[in-house]
Design a protein around this motif. Structure first.
Motif, PDB file in Angstrom:
ATOM      1  N   PRO A 193       0.830  -1.211   0.000  1.00 26.41           N
ATOM      2  CA  PRO A 193       0.000   0.000   0.000  1.00 26.41           C
ATOM      3  C   PRO A 193       0.863   1.259   0.000  1.00 26.41           C
ATOM      4  CG  PRO A 193      -0.731  -1.554   1.680  1.00 26.41           C
ATOM      5  CD  PRO A 193       0.588  -2.047   1.185  1.00 26.41           C
ATOM      6  N   VAL A 194       0.282   2.369  -0.448  1.00 26.01           N
ATOM      7  CA  VAL A 194       1.031   3.621  -0.503  1.00 26.01           C
ATOM      8  C   VAL A 194       0.527   4.636   0.511  1.00 26.01           C
ATOM      9  CG1 VAL A 194       1.760   3.356  -2.895  1.00 26.01           C
ATOM     10  CG2 VAL A 194      -0.442   4.426  -2.395  1.00 26.01           C
ATOM     11  N   ASP A 195      -0.388   4.244   1.409  1.00 22.39           N
ATOM     12  CA  ASP A 195      -0.771   5.148   2.484  1.00 22.39           C
ATOM     13  C   ASP A 195       0.183   4.955   3.663  1.00 22.39           C
ATOM     14  OD1 ASP A 195      -1.758   2.615   2.920  1.00 22.39           O
ATOM     15  OD2 ASP A 195      -3.753   3.249   3.537  1.00 22.39           O
ATOM     16  N   PHE A 196       0.309   6.000   4.492  1.00 24.53           N
ATOM     17  CA  PHE A 196       1.280   5.971   5.583  1.00 24.53           C
ATOM     18  C   PHE A 196       0.783   6.875   6.704  1.00 24.53           C
ATOM     19  CE2 PHE A 196       2.486   8.942   2.265  1.00 24.53           C
ATOM     20  CZ  PHE A 196       2.694  10.133   2.941  1.00 24.53           C
ATOM     21  N   THR A 293      -1.009  11.500  15.794  1.00 20.65           N
ATOM     22  CA  THR A 293      -0.615  10.827  14.558  1.00 20.65           C
ATOM     23  C   THR A 293      -1.773   9.965  14.074  1.00 20.65           C
ATOM     24  OG1 THR A 293       1.738  10.791  15.113  1.00 20.65           O
ATOM     25  CG2 THR A 293       0.970   9.152  13.536  1.00 20.65           C
ATOM     26  N   LEU A 294      -2.151  10.150  12.819  1.00 17.00           N
ATOM     27  CA  LEU A 294      -3.254   9.405  12.229  1.00 17.00           C
ATOM     28  C   LEU A 294      -2.698   8.207  11.465  1.00 17.00           C
ATOM     29  CD1 LEU A 294      -5.358  12.408  10.872  1.00 17.00           C
ATOM     30  CD2 LEU A 294      -5.565  11.246  13.087  1.00 17.00           C
ATOM     31  N   ALA A 295      -3.005   7.009  11.953  1.00 15.54           N
ATOM     32  CA  ALA A 295      -2.499   5.795  11.324  1.00 15.54           C
ATOM     33  C   ALA A 295      -3.022   5.688   9.895  1.00 15.54           C
ATOM     34  CB  ALA A 295      -2.903   4.571  12.134  1.00 15.54           C
ATOM     35  N   LYS A 296      -2.127   5.468   8.958  1.00 18.36           N
ATOM     36  CA  LYS A 296      -2.475   5.328   7.532  1.00 18.36           C
ATOM     37  C   LYS A 296      -3.294   6.526   7.053  1.00 18.36           C
ATOM     38  CE  LYS A 296      -0.584   1.239   7.278  1.00 18.36           C
ATOM     39  NZ  LYS A 296       0.682   1.031   6.520  1.00 18.36           N
ATOM     40  N   GLY A 297      -3.003   7.697   7.581  1.00 19.87           N
ATOM     41  CA  GLY A 297      -3.827   8.867   7.297  1.00 19.87           C
ATOM     42  C   GLY A 297      -3.384   9.695   6.109  1.00 19.87           C
ATOM     43  N   ALA A 298      -2.263   9.328   5.465  1.00 22.02           N
ATOM     44  CA  ALA A 298      -1.752  10.162   4.383  1.00 22.02           C
ATOM     45  C   ALA A 298      -1.437   9.326   3.148  1.00 22.02           C
ATOM     46  CB  ALA A 298      -0.490  10.902   4.836  1.00 22.02           C
TER      47      ALA A 298
END
Length: 337
Positions: A193-196, A293-298
């Protein structure tokens, strides 16, 4: 090219049976190919999708829905609709993202198969000028990726998704310029995946890419997540950046993403030149006001339609490339429990 794809795919998903089925119909008068998937039941927001990459920024992804490209020509546009068992329209924001994958071609910057078409929650339907199109051939092994985003606690039943893909026929006159989709991310997207995670505050995420061929950017857009503020592409000359593209991002007052700007620099002009051997930097900017911090938020995903100076210079989808094999295996595993 198609024979290469068959060799690459090993246990080809084209041979599998999608359930619910994916139906492919052609209207040669209107020059459309319609992909109709469903009916599905979309679980409520309390549902735990389990493993296999099911959670995608609040979405639940399904296994690949395979099909073969039924026409020769150029893809020009796509529009998406959702409806229930009674034919009543549903909110298209129930779909987090939908992608059309082409196993017969690879990407420009990455040893990964082509992501031919993509629509996200913030993405409007796409229609290119008749002067350009994405070349396709009958029999190309393709697949549909579909992920839900139901924020309601109640399940939604009987959902059918339709993608109407407009094409230009092979005898189109004058022939359109062939353009190919190309992507830049700030993380290596091969087989993952490319979210982080998105830390609190203002954050900048960048990555640099060396151009493997000479080409022109005909169209450009992007995909980001909530609290995004901007997306840019720069050319580096002796370490100094020269801005090529700046995309505006529209959000609600609460920061929810509504739209990433699209530009078509190649419609009235020659487009934006990209030169072989030069380095290009993609940058995505966020402002996360939550204090957490938002997990997999970006996600920072720049999408381009590129016209190569020579189509034959495009990197080949070699079945011997292990990274390309890993990408196919990962795509085949996505959405499975």
């Amino acid at each position: 090219m198609i024979a290469l794809a068959a060799a690459l795919m090993l246990g080809s998903p084209i041979a599998s049976q999608a359930d619910p089925p994916l139906r492919v119909t052609i209207d040669s008068t209107q020059h459309t190919v319609t992909l109709s998937a469903g009916p599905f039941t979309i679980a409520g927001a309390h549902h735990d999708a389990g493993g296999g990459g099911g959670h995608m920024h609040g979405g639940e992804e399904l296994p690949l829905l395979p099909f073969e490209m039924p026409i020769d020509g150029w893809l020009r546009g796509v529009r998406m609709t959702l409806h229930d068992n009674e034919g009543r329209p549903l909110d298209r924001r129930l779909v987090h993202h939908v992608n059309v994958i082409n196993f017969a071609r690879r990407q420009l910057f990455y040893p990964a198969v082509e992501r031919t078409l993509a629509l996200g929650q913030e993405t409007e339907d796409i229609r290119l000028p008749a002067t350009v199109g994405i070349p396709v051939s009958s029999g190309m092994p393709m697949a549909l990726i579909l992920a839900w985003h139901n924020t309601d606690h109640s399940a939604v039943e009987g959902v059918t998704v339709e993608l109407v893909i407009e094409y230009l026929p092979q005898n189109q006159n004058p022939r359109p310029v062939s353009v190919l989709p190309s992507y830049m991310d700030v993380v290596d997207p091969v087989a993952k995946p490319v979210d982080f995670d998105l830390p609190a505050g203002v954050q900048r995420f960048t990555a640099e890419h060396k151009m493997p061929i000479n080409a022109r950017i005909i169209g450009v857009g992007g995909h980001m997540h909530d609290y995004a503020t901007g997306l840019t592409l720069e050319e580096l000359r002796d370490g100094d950046p020269r801005n090529l593209v700046s995309l505006k991002v529209r959000t609600t007052p609460e920061g929810a993403l509504e739209q990433v700007e699209r530009q078509l620099p190649g419609v009235r002009g020659r487009g934006i030149k990209l030169s072989e051997g030069k380095t290009y930097r993609v940058t995505g900017v966020y402002n996360n006001p939550t204090g957490e911090t938002l997990a997999k938020g970006a996600m920072v995903h720049l999408v381009m339609l590129v016209a190569p100076d020579k189509l034959e210079d495009w990197p080949e989808a070699s079945p011997d490339n292990r990274d390309l094999q890993r990408d196919v295996e990962w795509l085949q595993s996505r959405g499975k429990e």
